[in-house]
Design an enzyme around this catalytic site. Structure first.
Site, mmCIF file in Angstrom:
data_model
loop_
_atom_site.group_PDB
_atom_site.id
_atom_site.type_symbol
_atom_site.label_atom_id
_atom_site.label_comp_id
_atom_site.label_asym_id
_atom_site.label_seq_id
_atom_site.Cartn_x
_atom_site.Cartn_y
_atom_site.Cartn_z
ATOM 1 N N LYS A 1 43.292 62.647 82.626
ATOM 2 C CA LYS A 1 43.051 61.272 82.207
ATOM 3 C C LYS A 1 42.056 60.576 83.129
ATOM 4 O O LYS A 1 41.692 61.069 84.194
ATOM 5 C CB LYS A 1 44.372 60.494 82.158
ATOM 6 C CG LYS A 1 45.266 60.901 80.989
ATOM 7 C CD LYS A 1 46.519 60.056 80.915
ATOM 8 C CE LYS A 1 47.345 60.405 79.687
ATOM 9 N NZ LYS A 1 48.603 59.625 79.598
ATOM 10 N N ARG B 1 53.574 67.248 81.478
ATOM 11 C CA ARG B 1 52.910 67.493 80.191
ATOM 12 C C ARG B 1 51.444 67.753 80.494
ATOM 13 O O ARG B 1 50.743 66.861 80.970
ATOM 14 C CB ARG B 1 53.081 66.283 79.266
ATOM 15 C CG ARG B 1 52.474 66.450 77.885
ATOM 16 C CD ARG B 1 52.708 65.196 77.045
ATOM 17 N NE ARG B 1 52.181 65.341 75.691
ATOM 18 C CZ ARG B 1 50.945 65.021 75.324
ATOM 19 N NH1 ARG B 1 50.093 64.547 76.229
ATOM 20 N NH2 ARG B 1 50.560 65.177 74.074
#
Length: 270
Positions: A222, A256
Protein backbone atom coordinates in the site's frame (compact mmCIF):
# COMPACT_ATOMS: atom_id res chain seq x y z
CA UNK A 1 1.66 -22.52 17.87
CA UNK A 2 -1.29 -20.29 16.97
CA UNK A 3 -4.80 -21.64 16.42
CA UNK A 4 -8.06 -20.17 15.16
CA UNK A 5 -11.56 -21.69 15.15
CA UNK A 6 -13.48 -22.38 11.97
CA UNK A 7 -16.93 -23.93 11.80
CA UNK A 8 -15.46 -27.34 11.00
CA UNK A 9 -12.53 -27.27 13.41
CA UNK A 10 -9.42 -25.25 14.16
CA UNK A 11 -6.57 -24.22 11.92
CA UNK A 12 -3.07 -23.86 13.29
CA UNK A 13 0.39 -22.67 12.37
CA UNK A 14 3.82 -23.07 13.90
CA UNK A 15 4.66 -19.56 12.70
CA UNK A 16 3.87 -16.43 14.67
CA UNK A 17 1.07 -15.44 12.30
CA UNK A 18 -1.24 -16.96 9.70
CA UNK A 19 -0.55 -15.92 6.11
CA UNK A 20 -3.61 -15.14 4.00
CA UNK A 21 -2.93 -15.05 0.26
CA UNK A 22 -4.83 -12.54 -1.85
CA UNK A 23 -6.65 -13.75 -4.97
CA UNK A 24 -8.38 -10.87 -6.73
CA UNK A 25 -10.82 -12.11 -9.38
CA UNK A 26 -10.99 -8.60 -10.79
CA UNK A 27 -9.48 -6.44 -13.49
CA UNK A 28 -8.99 -3.31 -11.40
CA UNK A 29 -7.28 -4.29 -8.14
CA UNK A 30 -4.44 -1.89 -7.43
CA UNK A 31 -1.69 -4.55 -7.55
CA UNK A 32 -1.93 -6.22 -10.95
CA UNK A 33 -0.05 -9.38 -9.94
CA UNK A 34 -2.76 -10.21 -7.38
CA UNK A 35 -5.34 -10.60 -10.14
CA UNK A 36 -6.24 -14.09 -11.22
CA UNK A 37 -8.38 -17.06 -10.34
CA UNK A 38 -7.81 -20.77 -9.95
CA UNK A 39 -4.22 -20.73 -11.20
CA UNK A 40 -3.22 -18.00 -8.77
CA UNK A 41 -5.05 -19.73 -5.91
CA UNK A 42 -3.11 -22.96 -6.37
CA UNK A 43 0.16 -21.08 -6.77
CA UNK A 44 -0.41 -19.42 -3.38
CA UNK A 45 -1.28 -22.78 -1.84
CA UNK A 46 2.01 -24.17 -3.18
CA UNK A 47 3.81 -21.20 -1.63
CA UNK A 48 2.42 -22.14 1.78
CA UNK A 49 -0.66 -19.95 2.30
CA UNK A 50 -2.67 -20.84 5.40
CA UNK A 51 -5.82 -19.16 4.03
CA UNK A 52 -6.95 -17.86 0.65
CA UNK A 53 -8.82 -14.56 0.45
CA UNK A 54 -10.96 -14.39 -2.68
CA UNK A 55 -12.40 -11.10 -3.83
CA UNK A 56 -14.40 -10.17 -6.93
CA UNK A 57 -14.86 -6.46 -6.27
CA UNK A 58 -11.99 -4.06 -5.75
CA UNK A 59 -12.16 -1.72 -2.75
CA UNK A 60 -9.39 0.58 -3.97
CA UNK A 61 -10.22 4.32 -3.93
CA UNK A 62 -12.60 5.10 -6.78
CA UNK A 63 -13.52 1.46 -7.41
CA UNK A 64 -16.49 0.50 -9.55
CA UNK A 65 -19.18 -1.45 -7.71
CA UNK A 66 -19.81 -4.93 -9.08
CA UNK A 67 -23.43 -6.21 -9.28
CA UNK A 68 -24.27 -9.07 -6.92
CA UNK A 69 -24.79 -11.70 -9.61
CA UNK A 70 -21.57 -10.74 -11.37
CA UNK A 71 -19.64 -11.01 -8.11
CA UNK A 72 -21.15 -14.45 -7.49
CA UNK A 73 -20.43 -15.63 -11.03
CA UNK A 74 -16.77 -14.70 -10.63
CA UNK A 75 -16.32 -16.37 -7.25
CA UNK A 76 -18.25 -19.64 -7.39
CA UNK A 77 -16.28 -21.36 -10.19
CA UNK A 78 -13.01 -20.61 -8.40
CA UNK A 79 -14.29 -21.94 -5.06
CA UNK A 80 -15.54 -25.13 -6.73
CA UNK A 81 -12.19 -25.80 -8.38
CA UNK A 82 -10.34 -25.20 -5.11
CA UNK A 83 -12.69 -27.48 -3.21
CA UNK A 84 -12.12 -30.32 -5.67
CA UNK A 85 -8.53 -30.57 -4.44
CA UNK A 86 -8.15 -29.00 -1.01
CA UNK A 87 -9.95 -27.99 2.16
CA UNK A 88 -7.75 -24.92 2.70
CA UNK A 89 -9.77 -22.23 4.52
CA UNK A 90 -11.30 -19.75 2.09
CA UNK A 91 -12.13 -16.18 3.06
CA UNK A 92 -14.50 -14.16 0.89
CA UNK A 93 -13.85 -10.44 0.54
CA UNK A 94 -17.34 -9.01 0.03
CA UNK A 95 -19.74 -6.51 1.57
CA UNK A 96 -22.89 -8.26 0.33
CA UNK A 97 -24.79 -10.97 2.17
CA UNK A 98 -26.18 -12.70 -0.98
CA UNK A 99 -22.64 -13.00 -2.31
CA UNK A 100 -21.23 -14.43 0.89
CA UNK A 101 -24.16 -16.78 1.41
CA UNK A 102 -23.67 -18.25 -2.09
CA UNK A 103 -19.96 -18.74 -1.39
CA UNK A 104 -20.61 -20.16 2.07
CA UNK A 105 -22.89 -22.77 0.53
CA UNK A 106 -20.02 -23.79 -1.76
CA UNK A 107 -17.59 -24.25 1.12
CA UNK A 108 -16.20 -20.81 1.99
CA UNK A 109 -15.18 -20.49 5.64
CA UNK A 110 -14.60 -16.84 6.57
CA UNK A 111 -16.22 -13.50 5.77
CA UNK A 112 -13.91 -10.56 5.09
CA UNK A 113 -16.22 -7.53 5.17
CA UNK A 114 -14.38 -4.27 4.62
CA UNK A 115 -17.57 -2.40 5.58
CA UNK A 116 -17.92 -4.22 8.94
CA UNK A 117 -21.64 -4.90 8.31
CA UNK A 118 -22.35 -1.26 7.42
CA UNK A 119 -23.03 -1.90 3.73
CA UNK A 120 -25.39 -4.84 4.36
CA UNK A 121 -26.55 -5.18 7.96
CA UNK A 122 -28.14 -8.57 7.23
CA UNK A 123 -24.60 -9.94 7.03
CA UNK A 124 -24.25 -9.70 10.82
CA UNK A 125 -27.35 -11.84 11.37
CA UNK A 126 -26.21 -14.45 8.85
CA UNK A 127 -22.76 -14.75 10.38
CA UNK A 128 -24.11 -14.75 13.91
CA UNK A 129 -26.67 -17.47 13.29
CA UNK A 130 -24.14 -19.62 11.42
CA UNK A 131 -21.23 -18.74 13.73
CA UNK A 132 -19.14 -17.78 10.71
CA UNK A 133 -15.68 -16.37 11.47
CA UNK A 134 -15.50 -12.74 10.37
CA UNK A 135 -12.86 -10.18 9.50
CA UNK A 136 -14.07 -6.64 10.19
CA UNK A 137 -12.25 -3.56 8.93
CA UNK A 138 -12.18 -0.04 10.30
CA UNK A 139 -12.60 2.69 7.71
CA UNK A 140 -12.63 6.46 7.69
CA UNK A 141 -14.14 8.28 4.68
CA UNK A 142 -11.89 8.32 1.64
CA UNK A 143 -10.08 11.63 1.37
CA UNK A 144 -10.25 12.36 5.09
CA UNK A 145 -6.48 11.83 5.37
CA UNK A 146 -5.93 14.99 3.33
CA UNK A 147 -7.81 17.23 5.77
CA UNK A 148 -5.33 19.86 7.04
CA UNK A 149 -7.09 19.84 10.41
CA UNK A 150 -5.81 16.30 10.99
CA UNK A 151 -2.15 17.10 10.62
CA UNK A 152 -1.84 17.89 14.33
CA UNK A 153 -4.34 15.28 15.49
CA UNK A 154 -3.77 13.84 18.95
CA UNK A 155 -3.14 10.14 18.29
CA UNK A 156 -4.31 9.33 21.82
CA UNK A 157 -7.88 9.35 20.50
CA UNK A 158 -7.17 6.86 17.68
CA UNK A 159 -7.37 3.62 19.64
CA UNK A 160 -10.46 4.57 21.65
CA UNK A 161 -12.23 5.46 18.38
CA UNK A 162 -11.35 2.17 16.75
CA UNK A 163 -12.23 0.20 19.87
CA UNK A 164 -15.68 1.78 20.02
CA UNK A 165 -16.20 1.11 16.30
CA UNK A 166 -15.30 -2.58 16.55
CA UNK A 167 -17.09 -3.21 19.83
CA UNK A 168 -20.38 -1.96 18.37
CA UNK A 169 -20.16 -4.11 15.26
CA UNK A 170 -19.02 -7.20 17.11
CA UNK A 171 -21.83 -6.74 19.62
CA UNK A 172 -24.30 -6.71 16.72
CA UNK A 173 -23.08 -10.07 15.42
CA UNK A 174 -22.82 -11.45 18.94
CA UNK A 175 -26.47 -10.58 19.50
CA UNK A 176 -27.23 -13.15 16.80
CA UNK A 177 -24.95 -15.76 18.36
CA UNK A 178 -21.46 -15.14 16.95
CA UNK A 179 -18.69 -16.19 19.34
CA UNK A 180 -16.24 -13.25 19.68
CA UNK A 181 -13.42 -15.81 19.53
CA UNK A 182 -14.18 -16.03 15.81
CA UNK A 183 -13.64 -12.32 15.18
CA UNK A 184 -10.60 -10.88 13.44
CA UNK A 185 -10.19 -7.11 13.36
CA UNK A 186 -8.35 -5.19 10.65
CA UNK A 187 -7.38 -1.60 11.56
CA UNK A 188 -7.81 -0.58 7.93
CA UNK A 189 -4.38 0.68 6.96
CA UNK A 190 -4.88 3.23 4.19
CA UNK A 191 -8.65 3.49 4.60
CA UNK A 192 -8.89 7.24 5.14
CA UNK A 193 -6.05 7.33 7.66
CA UNK A 194 -3.18 9.78 7.81
CA UNK A 195 0.39 8.57 7.50
CA UNK A 196 0.87 9.09 11.24
CA UNK A 197 -2.23 7.05 12.05
CA UNK A 198 -1.13 4.22 9.78
CA UNK A 199 2.29 4.11 11.41
CA UNK A 200 0.84 4.17 14.91
CA UNK A 201 -1.46 1.25 14.07
CA UNK A 202 1.41 -0.81 12.66
CA UNK A 203 3.53 -0.10 15.75
CA UNK A 204 0.79 -0.78 18.31
CA UNK A 205 -1.82 -3.00 16.66
CA UNK A 206 -1.92 -5.36 19.64
CA UNK A 207 -3.49 -2.56 21.70
CA UNK A 208 -6.62 -2.53 19.55
CA UNK A 209 -9.71 -3.32 21.64
CA UNK A 210 -7.37 -4.07 24.56
CA UNK A 211 -6.27 -7.29 22.89
CA UNK A 212 -9.72 -8.92 23.02
CA UNK A 213 -9.75 -9.95 19.36
CA UNK A 214 -7.36 -11.39 16.80
CA UNK A 215 -5.72 -8.65 14.71
CA UNK A 216 -5.05 -8.84 10.98
CA UNK A 217 -2.67 -6.54 9.16
CA UNK A 218 -3.51 -5.87 5.51
CA UNK A 219 -0.94 -3.37 4.29
CA UNK A 220 0.65 -5.30 1.44
CA UNK A 221 2.26 -2.89 -1.05
CA UNK A 222 0.00 0.00 0.00
CA UNK A 223 0.84 3.68 -0.29
CA UNK A 224 2.04 3.85 3.31
CA UNK A 225 4.79 1.36 2.46
CA UNK A 226 6.14 3.68 -0.22
CA UNK A 227 5.97 6.54 2.28
CA UNK A 228 7.86 4.51 4.87
CA UNK A 229 10.51 3.61 2.29
CA UNK A 230 10.84 7.22 1.20
CA UNK A 231 10.34 6.23 -2.42
CA UNK A 232 6.83 5.98 -3.86
CA UNK A 233 8.17 4.36 -7.05
CA UNK A 234 10.12 1.60 -5.31
CA UNK A 235 9.12 -2.04 -5.38
CA UNK A 236 7.33 -2.35 -2.04
CA UNK A 237 7.91 -6.02 -1.25
CA UNK A 238 10.73 -5.60 1.26
CA UNK A 239 9.02 -2.61 2.84
CA UNK A 240 5.83 -4.65 3.19
CA UNK A 241 7.67 -7.54 4.82
CA UNK A 242 9.48 -5.25 7.25
CA UNK A 243 6.24 -3.52 8.27
CA UNK A 244 4.37 -6.82 8.57
CA UNK A 245 7.07 -8.34 10.76
CA UNK A 246 6.92 -5.25 13.00
CA UNK A 247 3.16 -5.69 13.20
CA UNK A 248 3.53 -9.36 14.18
CA UNK A 249 6.01 -8.42 16.90
CA UNK A 250 3.41 -5.94 18.13
CA UNK A 251 0.41 -8.27 18.18
CA UNK A 252 -0.87 -9.09 14.67
CA UNK A 253 -1.65 -12.78 14.16
CA UNK A 254 -2.99 -12.65 10.58
CA UNK A 255 -1.23 -11.15 7.56
CA UNK A 256 -3.17 -10.54 4.34
CA UNK A 257 -0.52 -10.46 1.62
CA UNK A 258 0.18 -10.59 -2.09
CA UNK A 259 3.55 -12.32 -1.67
CA UNK A 260 3.01 -15.50 0.32
CA UNK A 261 6.36 -17.26 -0.04
CA UNK A 262 8.38 -14.22 0.99
CA UNK A 263 6.22 -13.74 4.08
CA UNK A 264 6.46 -17.40 5.08
CA UNK A 265 10.27 -17.14 4.90
CA UNK A 266 10.28 -13.93 6.94
CA UNK A 267 8.05 -15.44 9.62
CA UNK A 268 10.27 -18.50 9.89
CA UNK A 269 13.22 -16.23 10.56
CA UNK A 270 11.36 -13.99 13.00
Amino acid sequence: MITFPLISGRIQTQNKAFVMGIVNITSDSFYEQSRGGVERAFRLIDEGADILDLGAESTRPGFTEVPVQEEISRLIPVIREIRKKTDIPISIDTRKKPVFEACFNEGADILNDVSSFDFDSSMAEFCGKNNVPVILTHTYPHGRENDPALQNRDLKTLFPELTEYFDKRIALAASFGLNPERVIIDPGIGFGKTFEENVELIKSCGRLCDGKYNVMMALSRKRVIGQLMGDMNADRLQGTIDADMDAVKNGAVFLRVHDVHAHIQALQNL
